[in-house]
Design a protein around this motif. Structure first.
Motif, PDB file in Angstrom:
ATOM      1  N   TRP A  32       0.744  -1.206   0.094  1.00 44.12           N
ATOM      2  CA  TRP A  32       0.046   0.071   0.029  1.00 44.12           C
ATOM      3  C   TRP A  32       0.667   1.119   0.048  1.00 44.12           C
ATOM      4  O   TRP A  32       0.383   2.534  -0.410  1.00 44.12           O
ATOM      5  CB  TRP A  32      -0.806  -0.007   1.157  1.00 44.12           C
ATOM      6  N   ALA A  33       2.024   1.192   0.167  1.00 43.22           N
ATOM      7  CA  ALA A  33       2.860   2.378   0.344  1.00 43.22           C
ATOM      8  C   ALA A  33       4.494   1.827   0.103  1.00 43.22           C
ATOM      9  O   ALA A  33       5.028   2.043   1.094  1.00 43.22           O
ATOM     10  CB  ALA A  33       2.780   3.204   1.664  1.00 43.22           C
ATOM     11  N   PRO A  34       4.782   1.185  -0.853  1.00 46.81           N
ATOM     12  CA  PRO A  34       6.069   0.728  -1.036  1.00 46.81           C
ATOM     13  C   PRO A  34       7.417   1.532  -1.124  1.00 46.81           C
ATOM     14  O   PRO A  34       7.175   2.959  -1.538  1.00 46.81           O
ATOM     15  CB  PRO A  34       6.147  -0.100  -2.198  1.00 46.81           C
ATOM     16  N   GLY A  35       8.477   1.290  -0.836  1.00 49.19           N
ATOM     17  CA  GLY A  35       9.745   2.035  -0.978  1.00 49.19           C
ATOM     18  C   GLY A  35       9.527   3.329  -0.124  1.00 49.19           C
ATOM     19  O   GLY A  35       9.115   3.247   0.993  1.00 49.19           O
ATOM     20  N   ASP A  36      10.044   4.274  -0.661  1.00 46.68           N
ATOM     21  CA  ASP A  36       9.898   5.742  -0.066  1.00 46.68           C
ATOM     22  C   ASP A  36       8.756   6.512  -0.495  1.00 46.68           C
ATOM     23  O   ASP A  36       8.810   7.432  -1.315  1.00 46.68           O
ATOM     24  CB  ASP A  36      11.249   6.755  -0.266  1.00 46.68           C
ATOM     25  N   ALA A  37       7.553   5.804  -0.079  1.00 45.44           N
ATOM     26  CA  ALA A  37       6.249   6.486  -0.445  1.00 45.44           C
ATOM     27  C   ALA A  37       6.149   7.914   0.145  1.00 45.44           C
ATOM     28  O   ALA A  37       5.553   8.911  -0.653  1.00 45.44           O
ATOM     29  CB  ALA A  37       5.120   5.645   0.133  1.00 45.44           C
ATOM     30  N   PHE A  38       6.529   8.218   1.166  1.00 49.60           N
ATOM     31  CA  PHE A  38       6.472   9.505   1.740  1.00 49.60           C
ATOM     32  C   PHE A  38       7.449  10.501   0.753  1.00 49.60           C
ATOM     33  O   PHE A  38       6.843  11.472   0.546  1.00 49.60           O
ATOM     34  CB  PHE A  38       7.002   9.559   3.362  1.00 49.60           C
ATOM     35  N   GLY A  39       8.586  10.060   0.731  1.00 48.05           N
ATOM     36  CA  GLY A  39       9.384  10.802  -0.149  1.00 48.05           C
ATOM     37  C   GLY A  39       9.026  11.210  -1.587  1.00 48.05           C
ATOM     38  O   GLY A  39       9.168  12.438  -2.189  1.00 48.05           O
ATOM     39  N   GLU A  40       8.347  10.293  -2.233  1.00 42.62           N
ATOM     40  CA  GLU A  40       7.910  10.485  -3.607  1.00 42.62           C
ATOM     41  C   GLU A  40       6.441  11.605  -3.601  1.00 42.62           C
ATOM     42  O   GLU A  40       6.595  12.375  -4.289  1.00 42.62           O
ATOM     43  CB  GLU A  40       7.255   9.065  -4.047  1.00 42.62           C
ATOM     44  N   ALA A  41       5.739  11.368  -2.688  1.00 45.78           N
ATOM     45  CA  ALA A  41       4.588  12.074  -2.486  1.00 45.78           C
ATOM     46  C   ALA A  41       5.076  13.639  -2.163  1.00 45.78           C
ATOM     47  O   ALA A  41       4.410  14.549  -2.413  1.00 45.78           O
ATOM     48  CB  ALA A  41       3.656  11.711  -1.528  1.00 45.78           C
ATOM     49  N   ALA A  42       6.112  13.557  -1.206  1.00 46.81           N
ATOM     50  CA  ALA A  42       6.457  14.902  -0.552  1.00 46.81           C
ATOM     51  C   ALA A  42       6.836  15.697  -1.776  1.00 46.81           C
ATOM     52  O   ALA A  42       6.807  16.864  -1.886  1.00 46.81           O
ATOM     53  CB  ALA A  42       7.428  14.734   0.671  1.00 46.81           C
ATOM     54  N   ALA A  43       7.751  15.048  -2.575  1.00 46.72           N
ATOM     55  CA  ALA A  43       8.366  15.931  -3.852  1.00 46.72           C
ATOM     56  C   ALA A  43       7.450  16.313  -4.696  1.00 46.72           C
ATOM     57  O   ALA A  43       7.487  17.321  -5.317  1.00 46.72           O
ATOM     58  CB  ALA A  43       9.600  14.998  -4.445  1.00 46.72           C
ATOM     59  N   ALA A  44       6.196  15.515  -4.794  1.00 46.25           N
ATOM     60  CA  ALA A  44       5.210  15.896  -6.048  1.00 46.25           C
ATOM     61  C   ALA A  44       4.530  17.130  -5.548  1.00 46.25           C
ATOM     62  O   ALA A  44       4.092  17.737  -6.104  1.00 46.25           O
ATOM     63  CB  ALA A  44       4.351  14.638  -6.150  1.00 46.25           C
ATOM     64  N   LEU A  45       4.247  17.197  -3.997  1.00 49.47           N
ATOM     65  CA  LEU A  45       3.394  18.054  -3.343  1.00 49.47           C
ATOM     66  C   LEU A  45       3.945  19.451  -3.364  1.00 49.47           C
ATOM     67  O   LEU A  45       3.453  20.409  -3.644  1.00 49.47           O
ATOM     68  CB  LEU A  45       2.952  17.535  -2.209  1.00 49.47           C
ATOM     69  N   ALA A  46       5.447  19.060  -3.002  1.00 50.88           N
ATOM     70  CA  ALA A  46       6.308  20.621  -2.968  1.00 50.88           C
ATOM     71  C   ALA A  46       6.456  21.153  -4.392  1.00 50.88           C
ATOM     72  O   ALA A  46       6.527  22.429  -4.367  1.00 50.88           O
ATOM     73  CB  ALA A  46       7.668  20.068  -2.579  1.00 50.88           C
ATOM     74  N   GLY A  47       6.421  20.065  -5.370  1.00 58.54           N
ATOM     75  CA  GLY A  47       6.323  20.551  -6.885  1.00 58.54           C
ATOM     76  C   GLY A  47       5.261  21.637  -7.363  1.00 58.54           C
ATOM     77  O   GLY A  47       5.177  22.274  -8.148  1.00 58.54           O
ATOM     78  N   ALA A  48       4.248  21.122  -6.365  1.00 55.01           N
ATOM     79  CA  ALA A  48       2.764  21.928  -6.788  1.00 55.01           C
ATOM     80  C   ALA A  48       2.614  23.378  -5.886  1.00 55.01           C
ATOM     81  O   ALA A  48       1.942  23.906  -5.829  1.00 55.01           O
ATOM     82  CB  ALA A  48       1.693  21.117  -6.513  1.00 55.01           C
ATOM     83  N   GLY A  49       3.969  23.718  -5.136  1.00 50.19           N
ATOM     84  CA  GLY A  49       3.945  24.609  -4.506  1.00 50.19           C
ATOM     85  C   GLY A  49       3.569  24.719  -2.862  1.00 50.19           C
ATOM     86  O   GLY A  49       3.479  25.893  -2.272  1.00 50.19           O
ATOM     87  N   LEU A  50       3.325  23.501  -2.636  1.00 45.56           N
ATOM     88  CA  LEU A  50       2.786  23.134  -1.249  1.00 45.56           C
ATOM     89  C   LEU A  50       3.995  22.875  -0.238  1.00 45.56           C
ATOM     90  O   LEU A  50       5.096  22.052  -0.493  1.00 45.56           O
ATOM     91  CB  LEU A  50       1.814  22.001  -1.194  1.00 45.56           C
ATOM     92  N   GLU A  51       3.926  23.353   0.884  1.00 43.31           N
ATOM     93  CA  GLU A  51       4.770  23.150   2.124  1.00 43.31           C
ATOM     94  C   GLU A  51       4.568  21.732   2.527  1.00 43.31           C
ATOM     95  O   GLU A  51       3.203  21.692   2.986  1.00 43.31           O
ATOM     96  CB  GLU A  51       4.954  24.374   3.026  1.00 43.31           C
ATOM     97  N   VAL A  52       5.507  21.055   2.942  1.00 45.03           N
ATOM     98  CA  VAL A  52       5.104  19.608   3.595  1.00 45.03           C
ATOM     99  C   VAL A  52       5.635  19.492   4.687  1.00 45.03           C
ATOM    100  O   VAL A  52       6.868  19.820   5.209  1.00 45.03           O
ATOM    101  CB  VAL A  52       5.967  18.651   2.642  1.00 45.03           C
ATOM    102  N   HIS A  53       4.739  19.186   5.561  1.00 42.63           N
ATOM    103  CA  HIS A  53       5.061  18.795   7.065  1.00 42.63           C
ATOM    104  C   HIS A  53       4.536  17.306   7.228  1.00 42.63           C
ATOM    105  O   HIS A  53       3.793  16.635   6.759  1.00 42.63           O
ATOM    106  CB  HIS A  53       4.311  19.495   8.079  1.00 42.63           C
TER     107      HIS A  53
END
Length: 387
Positions: free
Chosen positions: A80-101
């Motif tokens: 359901w969340a393989p590998g660095d799932a957090f890191g992948e999502a964080a990068a995509a969200l930051a790319g949309a201009g969102l600050e990630v916590h």
């Protein structure tokens, strides 16, 4: 008001449209799960799936080497969340201009209780709560502090929100939960949350309460409740059921135990984090309350952390005790549910935000951008545009 939406990595990964859609809500920030408990979640817009089943509590990134050789350790997620799932999502969200916590769930872990039963809270009847690690046990505390530091300070994160950093009790939706047949009330829930593992038995003794006497008193106090007698609410109800001497001894011990863990965990996060990293706790201003929003003393916790995330689904009243102790720069985030199917009210978000501001809130937290329907998200977008 600054707003952040809660998100799971599986809401984002594999859905190229998700980051832009979340940013278009009008939020500046996302609170992205980095360590989370088992769950079953809808993903109503994802192009590949509609239901994600997280089978056990897990970290949503590769487990670090600090855990090598340790009995108590986090587990990586499954498919359901393989590998660095957090890191992948964080990068995509930051790319949309969102600050990630980061969003880090700590003392709520059924897998830990299943693999290491001795770590769990034990009630006065001898029943274990496998979802509730006992935060008094030294090994469990060390595990929680290290997990907080590792899961909170992920690459790209600008801050963290620590959930369940305190005592957990009976009130937990555990699988097909069937514990609502007796109305325990606030006082009864407290008595059912008291732990009698060896560490806690010793702790009660240090505060002048014999553990055997205390356990017997809890069982005696609850007997009328099991037969249907109403349980008085609030702390006066605990004192009435248990007696003032024993009630005060349990609270003194449990408050001190939770406070020291919260201090240690926040200190560990700050040591691991870059300068300016924000640390918030999901918190309840009544220190004897248990659960995901840990009971805290408002003055103490605001001297330790940068602020709190406060549950406001039932109204904004819990903000006021924190507002009394707010300092310059303190974050008081009102947590509002915006998923209609989970009891939220996205249509009243603007009014709820205004009420929260009057009670001292400085920010909003919106639960949950991934779970909400399109209609709910439309209401959120409209409300935030007017704030």
């Amino acid at each position: 008001m600054r707003a952040s939406a809660f998100v799971y990595p599986w809401d984002v990964n594999g859905d190229p449209g998700a980051p832009g859609r979340i940013a278009a809500l009008g939020v500046e920030q996302v609170t992205l799960a980095a360590a989370y408990h088992s769950t079953r979640a809808l993903t109503p817009r994802h192009p590949r799936h509609r239901v994600v089943t997280a089978g056990h509590a897990a970290v949503l990134y590769p487990v670090g080497d600090r855990w090598d050789g340790r009995a108590l350790r986090p587990h990586a997620a499954g498919d359901w969340a393989p590998g660095d799932a957090f890191g992948e999502a964080a990068a995509a969200l930051a790319g949309a201009g969102l600050e990630v916590h980061t969003w880090v769930v700590l003392a709520h872990n059924s897998r830990l209780g299943a693999e290491h039963p001795d770590t769990s809270v034990v009630n006065a009847y001898g029943d274990r709560y496998p979802w509730a690690p006992c935060i008094a046990q030294p090994a469990t505390r060390a595990y929680l502090v290290d997990l907080a530091a590792e899961a909170a300070v992920r690459p790209g994160a600008r801050g963290t929100e620590l959930e369940s950093l305190g005592w957990y009790g009976l009130q937990h939706l555990h699988a097909h939960d069937k514990t609502g047949g007796v109305a325990l009330g606030d006082a009864g829930q407290y008595l059912m949350a008291l732990c009698f593992c060896p560490s806690c038995r010793d702790g009660y003794g240090r505060h002048g309460a014999d553990a055997g006497e205390l356990a017997a008193a809890v069982r005696d106090a609850l007997e009328p409740v099991w037969r249907g007698a109403p349980s008085d609410g609030g702390w006066t109800g605990v004192e009435k059921l248990l007696g003032e001497r024993l009630a005060h001894a349990t609270r003194a011990y449990r408050d001190a135990t939770a406070r020291s863990l919260q201090q240690d965990a926040v200190a560990a996060v700050r040591t691991a984090a870059p300068e300016g990293f924000q640390v918030l706790l999901h918190a309840d201003p009544v220190s004897y309350h248990v659960g995901a929003n840990a009971g805290v003393d408002p003055a103490h916790i605001l001297s330790v952390a940068d602020g709190v995330v406060v549950p406001c689904a039932g109204g904004t009243g819990l903000l006021a005790p924190f507002a009394e102790h707010r300092r310059e720069g303190t974050v008081l985030a009102a947590n509002l549910t915006v998923v209609s199917g989970m009891g939220g009210s996205p249509g009243t978000l603007a009014a709820d935000a205004a009420a929260a501001r009057r009670q001292g809130a400085t920010e909003l937290r919106l639960y949950h951008a991934g779970l909400a329907s399109d209609g709910d998200l439309d209401a959120v977008r409209s409300a935030l545009a007017g704030l």
